[in-house]
Design a protein around this motif. Structure first.
Motif, short mmCIF file in Angstrom:
data_model
loop_
_atom_site.label_atom_id
_atom_site.label_comp_id
_atom_site.label_asym_id
_atom_site.label_seq_id
_atom_site.Cartn_x
_atom_site.Cartn_y
_atom_site.Cartn_z
N GLN A 39 -8.94 2.14 -0.04
CA GLN A 39 -8.42 3.46 0.34
C GLN A 39 -9.41 4.18 1.25
N ILE B 32 -3.05 -6.33 -3.31
CA ILE B 32 -3.79 -5.82 -2.15
C ILE B 32 -5.28 -6.14 -2.27
N SER B 33 -5.78 -6.27 -3.50
CA SER B 33 -7.18 -6.66 -3.64
C SER B 33 -7.36 -8.11 -3.20
N ILE C 260 2.40 1.75 -3.44
CA ILE C 260 1.40 2.34 -4.33
C ILE C 260 1.25 3.83 -4.04
N ALA D 146 0.83 -1.21 0.00
CA ALA D 146 0.00 0.00 0.00
C ALA D 146 0.86 1.26 0.00
N TRP E 180 -1.34 -3.66 -7.06
CA TRP E 180 -2.77 -3.37 -6.97
C TRP E 180 -3.55 -4.68 -6.91
N ARG F 286 -12.06 -1.47 -6.51
CA ARG F 286 -11.79 -2.19 -5.26
C ARG F 286 -10.72 -1.47 -4.45
N CYS F 287 -9.69 -0.98 -5.13
CA CYS F 287 -8.62 -0.26 -4.44
C CYS F 287 -9.14 1.06 -3.88
N GLN F 288 -10.06 1.69 -4.60
CA GLN F 288 -10.69 2.92 -4.10
C GLN F 288 -11.45 2.63 -2.80
N LEU G 58 -4.33 5.28 -3.22
CA LEU G 58 -4.14 4.02 -3.96
C LEU G 58 -4.60 4.10 -5.41
N ASP H 282 -7.28 -8.29 0.47
CA ASP H 282 -8.59 -7.86 0.96
C ASP H 282 -9.58 -9.01 0.90
#
Length: 213
Positions: A206, A113-114, A91, A88, A110, A201-203, A165, A117
């Motif tokens: 974040q 990290i998804s 990024i 993270a 990216w 998903r990254c949003q 992110l 998650d």
């Protein structure tokens, strides 16, 4: 390593550069060339590797070829919560710089990290404020970076409500291009998702991180 490769009659070679060793092998197929036919081993002391845990590592081919025996290893590995914050913050630097300086093949962060998650590790990492700050302080000491404005990237901001992110502008275009190249070379097999979905998903990750402050 050279002796082991020779004794096992393997068509690979080992080279050293600074604190890194590279084992280059003959690939079955080269694809687009996105993934180099080499394994990098890094022996630097800038990473603590903690917190860690013992994990059993098996071969992906085992499920496809159950009649064959494959090697397995018990290793001490960095915990996924630390891996989340390492990626993270990497990024976060990309978003501040608009590029990964001296590096390519960066879209994997990216994706990773998804997946962390998906496995529940992102929420555990976000809840561990002490770990988050430890990663930020460590990177501030050993991995200082400058943003587009030549100001130093603030790692502590990344773990205290201002994590970024999702890149913008040309940086977003670079990321999309790198992600597409990664898919074309088959690195994710059938596990790929559309780029826009990945960004959404990254949003969301974040937003969760920054809501915690």
């Amino acid at each position: 390593m050279e002796r082991a490769l020779h004794d096992q009659n393997l068509s690979a070679r080992a080279t050293a550069k600074g604190e890194k060793m590279f084992i280059e092998y003959e690939p079955v197929t080269r694809g687009t060339g996105y993934a180099a036919p080499a394994v990098q081993l890094e022996f630097g002391a800038r990473s603590t590797g903690e917190p860690s845990e013992t994990r059993k590592i098996g071969c992906d081919a085992q499920a496809q070829l159950p009649s064959l025996g494959f090697p397995a290893a018990i290793v001490r590995a960095m915990r996924p919560e630390r891996t989340f914050w390492e990626k993270a913050t990497a990024i976060h630097v990309f978003c501040a710089q608009g590029e990964f300086r001296g590096a390519d093949r960066f879209a994997r962060h990216w994706h990773d990290i998804s997946r962390l998650d998906d496995a529940g590790y992102a929420d555990r990492a976000l809840a561990d404020r002490r770990l988050a700050r430890a990663v930020a302080e460590h990177k501030s000491a050993f991995f200082r970076e400058k943003g587009r404005d030549d100001g130093e990237v603030d790692y502590l901001a990344a773990v205290s409500g201002r994590l970024d992110l999702v890149p913008q502008g040309r940086a977003l275009d670079k990321l999309a291009e790198d992600y597409e190249r990664m898919l074309q070379d088959g690195l994710l097999l059938d596990d790929a998702e559309p780029f826009n979905n990945l960004l959404d998903r990254c949003q969301a990750i974040q937003a969760k991180a920054n809501a915690l402050g």
